[in-house]
Design a protein around this motif. Structure first.
Motif, PDB file in Angstrom:
ATOM      1  N   GLU A   1       0.820  -1.219   0.021  1.00 20.62           N
ATOM      2  CA  GLU A   1      -0.051  -0.086  -0.063  1.00 20.62           C
ATOM      3  C   GLU A   1       1.100   1.222  -0.077  1.00 20.62           C
ATOM      4  O   GLU A   1       0.792   2.293  -0.754  1.00 20.62           O
ATOM      5  CB  GLU A   1      -1.002  -0.127   1.278  1.00 20.62           C
ATOM      6  CG  GLU A   1      -2.037  -0.777   1.113  1.00 20.62           C
ATOM      7  CD  GLU A   1      -3.043  -0.591   0.194  1.00 20.62           C
ATOM      8  OE1 GLU A   1      -3.620   0.493   0.041  1.00 20.62           O
ATOM      9  OE2 GLU A   1      -3.258  -1.481  -0.681  1.00 20.62           O
TER      10      GLU A   1
ATOM     11  N   ILE B   1     -12.847  -5.057   0.702  1.00 18.87           N
ATOM     12  CA  ILE B   1     -11.988  -4.597  -0.328  1.00 18.87           C
ATOM     13  C   ILE B   1     -11.956  -5.648  -1.567  1.00 18.87           C
ATOM     14  O   ILE B   1     -12.233  -5.491  -2.660  1.00 18.87           O
ATOM     15  CB  ILE B   1     -10.557  -3.978  -0.043  1.00 18.87           C
ATOM     16  CG1 ILE B   1     -10.916  -2.927   0.683  1.00 18.87           C
ATOM     17  CG2 ILE B   1      -9.925  -3.510  -1.360  1.00 18.87           C
ATOM     18  CD1 ILE B   1      -9.734  -2.382   1.525  1.00 18.87           C
ATOM     19  N   ARG B   2     -11.885  -6.922  -1.283  1.00 16.46           N
ATOM     20  CA  ARG B   2     -11.575  -7.868  -1.991  1.00 16.46           C
ATOM     21  C   ARG B   2     -12.839  -8.331  -2.677  1.00 16.46           C
ATOM     22  O   ARG B   2     -13.132  -8.270  -4.163  1.00 16.46           O
ATOM     23  CB  ARG B   2     -11.198  -9.343  -1.333  1.00 16.46           C
ATOM     24  CG  ARG B   2     -11.338 -10.426  -2.345  1.00 16.46           C
ATOM     25  CD  ARG B   2     -11.144 -11.520  -1.089  1.00 16.46           C
ATOM     26  NE  ARG B   2     -11.269 -13.047  -1.861  1.00 16.46           N
ATOM     27  CZ  ARG B   2     -11.601 -14.114  -1.479  1.00 16.46           C
ATOM     28  NH1 ARG B   2     -11.951 -14.002   0.071  1.00 16.46           N
ATOM     29  NH2 ARG B   2     -11.750 -15.341  -2.001  1.00 16.46           N
TER      30      ARG B   2
ATOM     31  N   ARG C   1     -15.537   0.646   8.806  1.00 16.79           N
ATOM     32  CA  ARG C   1     -15.606  -0.131   7.413  1.00 16.79           C
ATOM     33  C   ARG C   1     -16.968   0.282   6.688  1.00 16.79           C
ATOM     34  O   ARG C   1     -17.018  -0.084   5.672  1.00 16.79           O
ATOM     35  CB  ARG C   1     -15.850  -1.785   7.805  1.00 16.79           C
ATOM     36  CG  ARG C   1     -14.633  -2.497   7.747  1.00 16.79           C
ATOM     37  CD  ARG C   1     -14.730  -4.025   7.825  1.00 16.79           C
ATOM     38  NE  ARG C   1     -16.126  -4.465   7.587  1.00 16.79           N
ATOM     39  CZ  ARG C   1     -16.574  -5.590   7.066  1.00 16.79           C
ATOM     40  NH1 ARG C   1     -15.720  -6.157   6.210  1.00 16.79           N
ATOM     41  NH2 ARG C   1     -17.838  -5.921   6.826  1.00 16.79           N
TER      42      ARG C   1
ATOM     43  N   ALA D   1     -14.896   5.763  -1.686  1.00 15.85           N
ATOM     44  CA  ALA D   1     -13.686   4.922  -2.021  1.00 15.85           C
ATOM     45  C   ALA D   1     -12.534   5.622  -1.197  1.00 15.85           C
ATOM     46  O   ALA D   1     -11.679   4.949  -0.604  1.00 15.85           O
ATOM     47  CB  ALA D   1     -13.451   4.893  -3.605  1.00 15.85           C
TER      48      ALA D   1
ATOM     49  N   LEU E   1     -12.654   4.907   2.431  1.00 20.80           N
ATOM     50  CA  LEU E   1     -12.457   3.451   2.874  1.00 20.80           C
ATOM     51  C   LEU E   1     -10.867   3.530   2.672  1.00 20.80           C
ATOM     52  O   LEU E   1     -10.326   2.725   3.556  1.00 20.80           O
ATOM     53  CB  LEU E   1     -13.042   2.585   1.615  1.00 20.80           C
ATOM     54  CG  LEU E   1     -13.067   1.164   1.939  1.00 20.80           C
ATOM     55  CD1 LEU E   1     -14.111   0.865   3.308  1.00 20.80           C
ATOM     56  CD2 LEU E   1     -14.015   0.464   0.924  1.00 20.80           C
ATOM     57  N   ARG E   2     -10.381   4.119   1.624  1.00 23.88           N
ATOM     58  CA  ARG E   2      -8.891   3.908   1.792  1.00 23.88           C
ATOM     59  C   ARG E   2      -8.334   4.570   2.896  1.00 23.88           C
ATOM     60  O   ARG E   2      -7.211   3.898   3.461  1.00 23.88           O
ATOM     61  CB  ARG E   2      -8.463   4.569   0.318  1.00 23.88           C
ATOM     62  CG  ARG E   2      -7.114   4.715   0.339  1.00 23.88           C
ATOM     63  CD  ARG E   2      -6.077   3.745  -0.096  1.00 23.88           C
ATOM     64  NE  ARG E   2      -6.434   3.261  -1.495  1.00 23.88           N
ATOM     65  CZ  ARG E   2      -5.743   2.158  -1.974  1.00 23.88           C
ATOM     66  NH1 ARG E   2      -5.077   1.446  -1.361  1.00 23.88           N
ATOM     67  NH2 ARG E   2      -6.048   1.863  -3.236  1.00 23.88           N
TER      68      ARG E   2
ATOM     69  N   SER F   1     -10.110  -5.914   4.467  1.00 23.56           N
ATOM     70  CA  SER F   1      -9.510  -6.531   3.200  1.00 23.56           C
ATOM     71  C   SER F   1     -10.428  -7.538   2.629  1.00 23.56           C
ATOM     72  O   SER F   1     -10.661  -7.457   1.479  1.00 23.56           O
ATOM     73  CB  SER F   1      -8.037  -7.531   3.258  1.00 23.56           C
ATOM     74  OG  SER F   1      -8.438  -8.538   4.385  1.00 23.56           O
TER      75      SER F   1
ATOM     76  N   THR G   1     -13.687  -5.293  -5.292  1.00 21.13           N
ATOM     77  CA  THR G   1     -12.772  -5.389  -6.306  1.00 21.13           C
ATOM     78  C   THR G   1     -13.256  -6.566  -7.320  1.00 21.13           C
ATOM     79  O   THR G   1     -13.249  -6.381  -8.691  1.00 21.13           O
ATOM     80  CB  THR G   1     -11.411  -5.760  -5.918  1.00 21.13           C
ATOM     81  OG1 THR G   1     -10.730  -4.610  -5.132  1.00 21.13           O
ATOM     82  CG2 THR G   1     -10.295  -5.863  -7.113  1.00 21.13           C
TER      83      THR G   1
ATOM     84  N   TRP H   1     -10.441   2.542  -6.733  1.00 20.32           N
ATOM     85  CA  TRP H   1      -9.305   2.160  -5.736  1.00 20.32           C
ATOM     86  C   TRP H   1      -7.910   2.335  -6.064  1.00 20.32           C
ATOM     87  O   TRP H   1      -7.018   2.464  -5.325  1.00 20.32           O
ATOM     88  CB  TRP H   1      -9.585   0.603  -5.235  1.00 20.32           C
ATOM     89  CG  TRP H   1      -8.710   0.187  -4.144  1.00 20.32           C
ATOM     90  CD1 TRP H   1      -8.041  -0.870  -4.099  1.00 20.32           C
ATOM     91  CD2 TRP H   1      -8.985   0.701  -2.809  1.00 20.32           C
ATOM     92  NE1 TRP H   1      -7.521  -0.884  -2.871  1.00 20.32           N
ATOM     93  CE2 TRP H   1      -7.998  -0.207  -1.918  1.00 20.32           C
ATOM     94  CE3 TRP H   1      -9.944   1.273  -2.148  1.00 20.32           C
ATOM     95  CZ2 TRP H   1      -8.050  -0.316  -0.687  1.00 20.32           C
ATOM     96  CZ3 TRP H   1      -9.869   1.416  -0.779  1.00 20.32           C
ATOM     97  CH2 TRP H   1      -8.937   0.837  -0.044  1.00 20.32           C
TER      98      TRP H   1
ATOM     99  N   ALA I   1      -8.998   2.125   5.820  1.00 18.95           N
ATOM    100  CA  ALA I   1      -8.128   1.020   5.702  1.00 18.95           C
ATOM    101  C   ALA I   1      -6.475   1.300   6.160  1.00 18.95           C
ATOM    102  O   ALA I   1      -6.047   0.451   6.730  1.00 18.95           O
ATOM    103  CB  ALA I   1      -8.130   0.265   4.216  1.00 18.95           C
TER     104      ALA I   1
ATOM    105  N   ARG J   1     -12.949  -0.830  -8.671  1.00 16.09           N
ATOM    106  CA  ARG J   1     -11.472  -1.222  -9.257  1.00 16.09           C
ATOM    107  C   ARG J   1     -10.718   0.266  -9.746  1.00 16.09           C
ATOM    108  O   ARG J   1      -9.764   0.317  -9.347  1.00 16.09           O
ATOM    109  CB  ARG J   1     -11.268  -2.206 -10.294  1.00 16.09           C
ATOM    110  CG  ARG J   1     -11.771  -3.568  -9.850  1.00 16.09           C
ATOM    111  CD  ARG J   1     -11.088  -4.678 -10.682  1.00 16.09           C
ATOM    112  NE  ARG J   1     -12.040  -4.730 -11.915  1.00 16.09           N
ATOM    113  CZ  ARG J   1     -13.153  -5.305 -11.824  1.00 16.09           C
ATOM    114  NH1 ARG J   1     -13.691  -5.935 -10.833  1.00 16.09           N
ATOM    115  NH2 ARG J   1     -13.722  -5.373 -13.101  1.00 16.09           N
TER     116      ARG J   1
END
Length: 295
Positions: free
Chosen positions: A20, A213-214, A141, A193, A196-197, A210, A217, A227, A200, A224
């Motif tokens: 990151e 986010i997974r 979250r 986004a 959230l970034r 994660s 994505t 992010w 995180a 995508r």
């Protein structure tokens, strides 16, 4: 709306903090041109933005020292070096804080081993119910833990969703119905986004972050793209959010977020209309309609 990832599908580790950090620094370096920082530009560049050696020169550190930071090893960097890099990259205050969190995480934190809380204290729900404006509470979250009737009128009926689906990021990226409540959905998606970034980055070891986010994505091309931009945001205080409703059309709400003390990190989000405005009248009509619908 697509269902969230099932518990068995959750990843068992958090975000790669060093990855990151590398990606964030490269993304910030790529948005600067030599002429932006009064440097001469020599030759054709294979990639956009400043070269590592140019950034190191601006920050007043050696190339090797900066390269080590961009490789993800910031634990030994001093606050002065990180400030110099942040200044050279022209980071905002939010971005600078994000850089520090990624470079030098709090070693006293422990990985989260249990799901975030899924219920509010009764006193907080009572507070929501007494507020005369749309309001709701989210976790770090962006899971929605509680809301009031006016929030239902403005944003939709979250009571019809499963608890795991009540998440602002899932709603804006995966639910056309929820997304349709915003007159500027692309702008709202980019903002969420960014929040959230930022969040995180505070808990990169959190496996539940994660997993979200997974999921996003995998299911959303728009997520995508957002992010990959590595934008960070805390949610602007006093920002005007343009809403859209089939009964009253478009109207504006002013967003005022605030942290709730005690326990797990939570944020109260309130929205109000300017007094005497058409938006205030639209919100009053929605409130009256929601009261009649629920009574």
């Amino acid at each position: 709306m697509p269902s969230p990832v099932a518990p068995d599908d959750r990843v068992t580790a958090g975000l790669d903090r060093r990855a990151e950090l590398r990606a964030f620094l490269r993304s910030r370096r790529a948005r600067l041109r030599p002429e932006d920082v009064s440097l001469p530009s020599y030759g054709r560049r294979r990639v956009p933005g400043l070269r590592r050696e140019e950034l190191a020169q601006l920050a007043g550190v050696s190339y090797a020292y900066y390269a080590r930071l961009e490789q993800g090893y910031g634990e030994t960097m001093s606050a002065e070096v990180l400030d110099a890099v942040a200044h050279a990259l022209r980071l905002t205050e939010e971005e600078r804080d994000h850089l520090v969190r990624l470079a030098q995480p709090d070693r006293n934190r422990t990985p989260q081993s249990a799901p975030p809380p899924q219920a509010l204290r009764p006193t907080v729900q009572n507070l929501l119910d007494t507020l005369g404006v749309p309001a709701y509470v989210v976790t770090r979250r962006l899971d929605i833990l509680g809301w009031n009737r006016l929030a239902t009128a403005a944003f939709g009926n979250w009571a019809h969703l499963q608890p795991g689906e009540r998440n602002l990021a899932r709603l804006i990226f995966l639910s056309p119905e929820a997304r349709g409540r915003f007159a500027e959905p692309d702008r709202m998606a980019a903002k969420i986004a960014g929040v959230l970034r930022r969040n995180a980055g505070k808990s990169p070891e959190d496996a539940y972050f994660s997993s979200l986010i997974r999921e996003l994505t995998q299911k959303s091309e728009e997520f995508r793209r957002s992010w990959a931009q590595h934008e960070v945001s805390c949610g602007s205080v006093g920002e005007v959010v343009r809403m859209r409703h089939p009964l009253v059309g478009e109207f504006d709400l002013v967003h005022e977020p605030m942290a709730l003390p005690g326990g797990a990190p939570m944020r109260l989000n309130t929205y109000h209309a300017e007094p005497g405005s058409r938006s205030e009248e639209a919100l009053r009509m929605l409130a009256s309609w929601e009261m009649e619908r629920q009574d």
